[in-house]
Design a protein around this motif. Structure first.
Motif, short mmCIF file in Angstrom:
data_model
loop_
_atom_site.label_atom_id
_atom_site.label_comp_id
_atom_site.label_asym_id
_atom_site.label_seq_id
_atom_site.Cartn_x
_atom_site.Cartn_y
_atom_site.Cartn_z
N ASP A 12 -16.22 -27.02 19.49
CA ASP A 12 -17.30 -26.16 19.96
C ASP A 12 -17.69 -26.65 21.36
O ASP A 12 -18.39 -27.64 21.52
N SER A 13 -17.23 -25.94 22.38
CA SER A 13 -17.36 -26.39 23.76
C SER A 13 -18.74 -26.20 24.37
O SER A 13 -18.99 -26.65 25.49
N HIS A 14 -19.64 -25.52 23.63
CA HIS A 14 -20.99 -25.33 24.17
C HIS A 14 -21.93 -24.87 23.05
O HIS A 14 -21.73 -23.81 22.47
N CYS A 15 -22.94 -25.67 22.78
CA CYS A 15 -23.96 -25.29 21.79
C CYS A 15 -25.25 -26.05 22.09
O CYS A 15 -25.31 -26.89 22.99
N HIS A 16 -26.29 -25.74 21.30
CA HIS A 16 -27.62 -26.34 21.51
C HIS A 16 -28.20 -26.75 20.15
O HIS A 16 -29.19 -26.18 19.69
N LEU A 17 -27.59 -27.73 19.53
CA LEU A 17 -28.05 -28.16 18.20
C LEU A 17 -29.39 -28.89 18.26
O LEU A 17 -29.99 -29.14 17.22
N GLN A 18 -29.83 -29.23 19.48
CA GLN A 18 -31.13 -29.87 19.65
C GLN A 18 -32.25 -28.84 19.78
O GLN A 18 -33.43 -29.19 19.87
N ALA A 21 -24.59 -21.76 19.54
CA ALA A 21 -25.65 -21.79 18.53
C ALA A 21 -26.88 -22.52 19.09
O ALA A 21 -26.73 -23.48 19.84
N PRO A 22 -28.08 -22.02 18.75
CA PRO A 22 -28.40 -20.99 17.75
C PRO A 22 -28.41 -19.56 18.28
O PRO A 22 -28.88 -18.65 17.59
N ASP A 23 -27.87 -19.35 19.49
CA ASP A 23 -27.79 -17.99 20.03
C ASP A 23 -26.37 -17.45 19.87
O ASP A 23 -25.50 -18.12 19.33
N ALA A 24 -26.15 -16.23 20.37
CA ALA A 24 -24.81 -15.60 20.40
C ALA A 24 -24.22 -15.35 19.01
O ALA A 24 -23.02 -15.55 18.80
N LEU A 25 -25.03 -14.87 18.07
CA LEU A 25 -24.51 -14.51 16.75
C LEU A 25 -23.43 -13.45 16.89
O LEU A 25 -23.67 -12.39 17.48
N PRO A 26 -22.22 -13.70 16.39
CA PRO A 26 -21.14 -12.71 16.54
C PRO A 26 -21.45 -11.40 15.82
O PRO A 26 -22.11 -11.38 14.78
N LYS A 27 -20.94 -10.30 16.38
CA LYS A 27 -21.08 -8.99 15.74
C LYS A 27 -19.96 -8.83 14.74
O LYS A 27 -19.01 -8.07 14.95
N PRO A 50 -32.26 -8.69 11.86
CA PRO A 50 -33.36 -8.87 12.81
C PRO A 50 -32.85 -9.55 14.08
O PRO A 50 -31.96 -10.39 14.02
N GLN A 51 -33.42 -9.18 15.21
CA GLN A 51 -32.94 -9.69 16.50
C GLN A 51 -33.03 -11.22 16.58
O GLN A 51 -32.24 -11.85 17.26
N GLU A 52 -34.00 -11.80 15.87
CA GLU A 52 -34.20 -13.25 15.96
C GLU A 52 -33.30 -14.04 15.01
O GLU A 52 -33.44 -15.26 14.89
N THR A 53 -32.37 -13.38 14.32
CA THR A 53 -31.45 -14.08 13.43
C THR A 53 -30.68 -15.14 14.21
O THR A 53 -30.13 -14.86 15.27
N LEU A 54 -30.64 -16.35 13.68
CA LEU A 54 -30.03 -17.47 14.39
C LEU A 54 -28.53 -17.58 14.08
O LEU A 54 -28.08 -17.16 13.02
N ASN A 55 -27.82 -18.17 15.01
CA ASN A 55 -26.38 -18.33 14.87
C ASN A 55 -26.05 -19.74 14.38
O ASN A 55 -26.56 -20.73 14.88
N HIS A 56 -25.17 -19.81 13.40
CA HIS A 56 -24.68 -21.08 12.84
C HIS A 56 -23.48 -21.52 13.67
O HIS A 56 -22.62 -20.69 14.02
#
Length: 314
Positions: free
Chosen positions: A9-15, A211-217, A263-269
């Motif tokens: 995973d080359s880019h995420c924000h687990l913090q 993650a936690p953004d960019a939830l795939p469609k 919902p728009q605020e659904t978080l990405n795993h």
């Protein structure tokens, strides 16, 4: 998941504060799915210590420190010295997330300030000989101009969640750019995405969750869920009515079972990088196994700098 298929995973924000308390479970699930490493990107002075703590706790976490354009106005007078102190104390760290933004949120932040802060950090990355992860929204012309002025970048520049044009790919690649793809790619018209992907040298392709953004469609039943969202997703899967519409059966209409009903605020795993893998592989007309191997090898090469946690044999 395939036991032999490894992902980086080359880019995420687990913090990120939205998922920080769930990070141990998210990391465990993602590791069990085949993800071996996570490049965790800080965004402001307020979270760099969290990124460092996470890296100290988890061998699989590559720490990245940077001031994101959205937080430029909140920086302290000592931000750059603080940033350099974090790098001095963390030899395994890369630079990121930094960048330029002329989008709806970026327009609220003075662009001259954005450029100044971005260029300082870009120059620091080059001086440290570390990779740097770059955010760019509606500012690719400005980005290319600055990179041409400061570059080239032998240590690599990650254009994270790349949604730029196919025409700009060769110019960025010439300067040392890698192109990383997240669930946001699914918002681009398929033909445009396919054209752009096919201009990218295969040795410069990376995958990320953001993650936690960019939830795939993707189909709901193919996604991994952050704990707080899992109940809502199960409810949607068992209902006959599409909540985004007054009619339409979810089970009869596979297209209705995707992200659009959430919902728009659904978080990405972070484990949803598997959905990104499948989508990018389909556009490139290659198997997911082949793309997994290529993108993993590219990431390991990029993140195997002196002092890194990642070794080339990984």
């Amino acid at each position: 998941m395939c036991d032999t298929m490894k992902l980086f995973d080359s880019h995420c924000h687990l913090q990120d504060s939205r998922i920080l308390n769930m990070a141990p479970q998210l990391i465990e699930t993602a590791l069990n799915s085949g993800i071996r490493h996570f490049a965790v990107n800080g965004v402001s002075e307020n979270d760099w210590h969290l990124v460092k703590q996470m890296s100290d706790t988890y061998q699989c976490v590559v720490p990245c420190f940077g001031l994101h354009p959205w937080y430029v106005a909140e920086r302290t007078p000592f931000w750059f010295n603080t940033l350099k102190d974090f790098f001095h104390a963390t030899p395994a760290a890369t630079v990121g997330e930094i960048g330029l933004d002329k989008g709806s949120r970026g327009r609220e932040i003075d662009f001259v300030n954005q450029v100044e802060v971005f260029q300082q950090q870009l120059e620091l990355a080059k001086e440290l000989k570390r990779p740097v992860s770059v955010h760019c929204v509606r500012a690719f012309g400005d980005l290319l101009q600055i990179m041409q002025h400061v570059g080239p970048f032998p240590a690599g520049v990650i254009l994270h969640s790349y949604l730029g044009s196919a025409e700009m790919v060769p110019e960025f690649a010439k300067l040392g750019a890698y192109f990383s793809f997240s669930g946001y790619l699914m918002s681009m018209k398929e033909q445009k995405a396919k054209k752009m992907l096919r201009t990218i040298p295969v040795e410069r392709i990376l995958l990320e969750s953001d993650a936690p953004d960019a939830l795939p469609k993707s189909d709901l039943d193919s996604l991994f869920w952050v704990e707080r969202d899992s109940y809502a997703s199960k409810e949607l899967q068992t209902k006959d009515i599409n909540p985004a519409s007054s009619s339409g059966n979810l089970s009869d209409n596979p297209a209705a079972r995707n992200k659009s009903v959430l919902p728009q605020e659904t978080l990405n795993h972070p484990a949803n990088i598997h959905s990104v893998l499948l989508y990018v592989a389909s556009l490139l007309e290659m198997s997911k196994e082949e793309l997994a191997e290529i993108s993993y090898r590219n990431a390991v090469r990029l993140f195997s700098f002196e002092g890194s946690k990642i070794s080339l044999e990984a």
